[in-house]
Design a protein around this motif. Structure first.
Motif, short mmCIF file in Angstrom:
data_model
loop_
_atom_site.label_atom_id
_atom_site.label_comp_id
_atom_site.label_asym_id
_atom_site.label_seq_id
_atom_site.Cartn_x
_atom_site.Cartn_y
_atom_site.Cartn_z
N ILE A 118 0.86 -1.18 0.00
CA ILE A 118 0.00 0.00 0.00
C ILE A 118 0.89 1.23 0.00
O ILE A 118 1.75 1.38 0.87
CB ILE A 118 -0.93 0.01 1.22
N SER A 119 0.72 2.10 -0.97
CA SER A 119 1.58 3.27 -1.10
C SER A 119 0.92 4.50 -0.50
O SER A 119 -0.18 4.88 -0.91
CB SER A 119 1.89 3.54 -2.58
N ALA A 120 1.59 5.09 0.47
CA ALA A 120 1.10 6.34 1.05
C ALA A 120 1.25 7.46 0.02
O ALA A 120 2.14 7.44 -0.82
CB ALA A 120 1.86 6.68 2.31
N ARG A 121 0.40 8.45 0.10
CA ARG A 121 0.42 9.55 -0.86
C ARG A 121 1.67 10.40 -0.71
O ARG A 121 2.21 10.92 -1.70
CB ARG A 121 -0.84 10.40 -0.69
N SER A 122 2.15 10.57 0.54
CA SER A 122 3.33 11.40 0.81
C SER A 122 3.89 10.97 2.15
O SER A 122 3.28 10.17 2.87
CB SER A 122 2.93 12.88 0.85
N PRO A 123 5.05 11.51 2.57
CA PRO A 123 5.57 11.19 3.89
C PRO A 123 4.86 11.91 5.03
O PRO A 123 5.23 11.71 6.20
CB PRO A 123 7.04 11.64 3.81
N ALA A 124 3.89 12.74 4.73
CA ALA A 124 3.17 13.43 5.79
C ALA A 124 2.55 12.43 6.75
O ALA A 124 2.07 11.37 6.33
CB ALA A 124 2.11 14.34 5.20
N LEU A 125 2.53 12.76 8.04
CA LEU A 125 2.03 11.83 9.04
C LEU A 125 0.61 11.38 8.74
O LEU A 125 0.29 10.20 8.83
CB LEU A 125 2.11 12.49 10.43
N ALA A 126 -0.26 12.30 8.35
CA ALA A 126 -1.66 11.94 8.08
C ALA A 126 -1.75 10.94 6.93
O ALA A 126 -2.57 10.01 6.98
CB ALA A 126 -2.46 13.20 7.77
N ASP A 127 -0.93 11.11 5.90
CA ASP A 127 -0.99 10.19 4.76
C ASP A 127 -0.45 8.81 5.14
O ASP A 127 -0.96 7.79 4.67
CB ASP A 127 -0.19 10.75 3.59
N VAL A 128 0.57 8.76 5.98
CA VAL A 128 1.08 7.46 6.42
C VAL A 128 0.06 6.77 7.32
O VAL A 128 -0.14 5.55 7.21
CB VAL A 128 2.43 7.64 7.14
N VAL A 129 -0.59 7.52 8.18
CA VAL A 129 -1.64 6.95 9.03
C VAL A 129 -2.75 6.36 8.18
O VAL A 129 -3.26 5.25 8.44
CB VAL A 129 -2.19 8.01 10.00
N THR A 130 -3.14 7.08 7.14
CA THR A 130 -4.20 6.59 6.24
C THR A 130 -3.79 5.28 5.58
O THR A 130 -4.58 4.32 5.52
CB THR A 130 -4.52 7.64 5.17
N ALA A 131 -2.56 5.22 5.09
CA ALA A 131 -2.11 4.00 4.42
C ALA A 131 -2.07 2.83 5.39
O ALA A 131 -2.48 1.71 5.05
CB ALA A 131 -0.73 4.23 3.81
N ILE A 132 -1.60 3.06 6.61
CA ILE A 132 -1.54 1.98 7.60
C ILE A 132 -2.93 1.50 7.99
O ILE A 132 -3.15 0.32 8.23
CB ILE A 132 -0.74 2.45 8.84
N SER A 133 -3.88 2.41 7.99
CA SER A 133 -5.24 2.01 8.34
C SER A 133 -5.82 1.01 7.34
O SER A 133 -6.72 0.24 7.66
CB SER A 133 -6.15 3.24 8.43
#
Length: 580
Positions: A39-54
């Motif tokens: 799953i690829s996060a949109r960016s290294p921003a914390l919110a985007d990484v949290v979304t990908a991990i979810s």
């Protein structure tokens, strides 16, 4: 409206549809998800990484792209995933390590709170976690954080979390501990490039809930288990201190910590560990071998508790002024603890130690400590490492009390009940070790009219060379030996520290342990076996000492190198030798 796609890469034959973010809102179009996805996060921003991990399931890879982001809070991970950035590290484990910083996270987390640090993985024994390919650096904060930016911990204490790995990351001038373990965690940190800043530690290893106990008590009631995977491993890393203080980039441990340091390259930094100096226990067991140490400042290292096997390491640059790789120290014996500390001062009077109770070098459990002498102080004085008291009424033999302890017994003194070991004496003056720092309560000083007593400690609890013993419980006033039912010596096994094939290469000088406190006796508590033995061998003195009855298994060779977790893909259930 822009469309952003989170790609799921699956093995052949597995079904599943893409997940799409539209205008920041997540639309799940997959009917189900299976392990093995990327799953690829949109960016290294914390919110985007949290979304990908979810979106991730157990066994998935969450890929974070190149870019720079500042995180102001910790990311807590409870799923068994791989978190993968785009940074690459080359030549880790050598002096020529480099990093291609691509995925960069800046530490702007708050100072010493539950939100400190950047990544915390809290997993069960059945889960696996891997962090790889990140550059982690400081943000705007320049105060040192006492919580690791990468924090590995177990979600249960009933059995260990075995499969934690941090690899190919660049820790670049962080004002904090870099990698920290807590709970009951085993695993490996490998091929990382760590450049420390200030007193930021490269690793901080704890094992507080070992065997479902607290404060490290469980680890101290178990075997050392040398040669097994019951440790956190640090291998093939390059670590660089700031070249100003020896604590920069250092490895530290306490709370029953257990670690192995092998095949690393260190510049101006070293492994070390805390002892049992407060309410928690000290580091339990360490193996250090096949490492290179380079020093442009005066080197120092300190071993304060437990047992270590140190061998086949090399040093260059500035030499140790003691011709040793580490100094053995017991802070409780030198007055470097508060008088209110859980286990008290190791001056021949604490019930947690083996004291001379009969006045002839004999310990009888339950008997009161023997008072060898006492008196009233005429005068006292202090310097940086030593202090004196003079009692003009005495006529002692020269060095009659060397190796004994002196205790402050004036109840009006700010350092009442504090003690330290005696270095030497004349006919009426005692010179004792003086801990001059102010971080551990009032310093031990004697003034005119103060009173003192002389006692003798034979063996200190948790000192270097002592290991498995009775299970203790609690701290402060609740501390107790669960076997005897009272505050008492835990009947610890003699587990001597061993050193061999450690060499300062510019002069081909053998390095070993340097003892200082009276209870640390060479040939009993530690052995310096010298150099010239077969490389990476186990001397007969070591194997004949660390038999199965003392070690848990017969120690003949070091644990598998490279660590099994460093293979192409971390196993989901790495086995462990039998026992707690």
């Amino acid at each position: 409206m822009r469309l952003f796609r989170l790609h799921l890469t699956r093995s052949a034959g597995l079904r599943g549809k893409a997940l799409v973010v539209i205008g920041g809102a997540l639309l799940a179009t997959a009917s189900h998800q299976v392990n093995g996805a990327t799953i690829s996060a949109r960016s290294p921003a914390l919110a985007d990484v949290v979304t990908a991990i979810s979106l991730a399931k157990e066994g998935d890879i969450v890929s974070v792209p190149a870019g720079t982001a500042s995180w102001n809070s910790v990311l807590t991970i409870t799923k068994g995933i791989t978190l993968q950035g785009a940074t690459t590290v080359a030549n880790a484990g050598t002096k020529s390590a480099t990093a291609n910083d691509q995925t960069i996270i800046k530490d702007d987390s708050p100072l010493n709170t539950k939100s400190s640090g950047l990544i915390q993985a809290s997993l069960s024994p059945a889960q696996s976690f891997r962090l790889t390919g990140f550059t982690i650096t400081h943000g705007s904060r320049t105060s040192v954080n006492n919580i690791g930016v990468v924090h590995l911990t177990s979600s249960t204490s009933s059995s260990p979390t075995l499969n934690m790995r941090v690899d190919h990351c660049h820790f670049n001038h962080i004002y904090a501990r870099n990698i920290q373990t807590d709970g009951w965690v085993y695993g490996v940190a490998d091929h990382n490039y760590i450049i420390a800043d200030g007193n930021g530690q490269s690793f901080y290893i704890n094992c507080a809930t070992y065997a479902n106990k607290l404060l490290g008590h469980g680890a101290w009631a178990d075997y050392p288990w040398f040669g097994t995977n019951k440790f956190f491993f640090m291998e093939d890393n390059t670590v660089v201190g700031n070249g100003i203080v020896t604590t920069s980039g250092a490895i530290d441990a306490e709370y029953g910590g257990r670690y192995v340091v092998r095949h690393n390259d260190f510049t101006n930094c070293r492994p070390g560990w805390h002892g049992t100096e407060g309410g928690n226990r000290g580091c339990r067991g360490v193996e250090i071998y096949d490492n290179s140490f380079h020093w442009t400042i005066a080197p120092s290292a300190m071993n304060r508790s437990g047992v270590a096997l140190i061998h086949d390491n090399k040093w260059d640059g500035l030499a140790s002024n003691t011709s040793g790789h580490s100094q053995i120290a017991v802070f409780r014996e030198s007055g470097a603890v508060a008088v209110s500390s859980t286990y008290g001062i190791a001056d021949g009077t604490s019930p947690w130690d083996v004291n001379d109770t009969e006045g002839n070098g004999t310990y009888v459990e339950g008997h009161a400590p023997h008072v060898f002498d006492s008196g009233t102080v005429k005068s006292g004085a202090q310097s940086s490492l030593t202090a004196t008291l003079t009692d003009s009424s005495k006529n002692w033999s020269t060095n009659q009390w060397a190796g004994y302890s002196v205790k402050q017994t004036n109840s009006s003194s700010v350092c009442y009940t504090k003690g330290s070991y005696i270095i030497s004496n004349t006919s009426n003056t005692i010179t004792y070790f003086y801990y001059s720092a102010t971080d551990r309560g009032p310093n031990l000083k004697f003034a005119t009219g103060d009173t003192y007593q002389i006692h003798r400690i034979l063996t200190g609890m948790d000192q270097v060379g002592r290991g498995k013993g009775d299970l203790l419980s609690g701290n402060d006033s609740s501390a107790i030996n669960t076997v005897t039912g009272r505050r008492s010596w835990p009947h610890q096994a003699l587990e001597p520290a061993m050193s061999w094939n450690n060499v300062y290469t510019p002069t081909n000088t053998a390095y070993g342990y340097c003892g200082s406190v009276p209870t640390e006796i060479e040939g009993r508590d530690y052995y310096n076996l010298g150099k010239g033995l077969a490389a990476d061998s186990t001397p007969s003195k070591v194997s004949s000492t660390y038999t199965a009855s003392l070690n848990g298994i017969a120690y003949t060779v070091t644990y598998t190198y490279p660590h099994p977790l460093t293979g192409p893909a971390p196993p989901t259930n790495l086995s462990i030798v039998s026992g707690p």
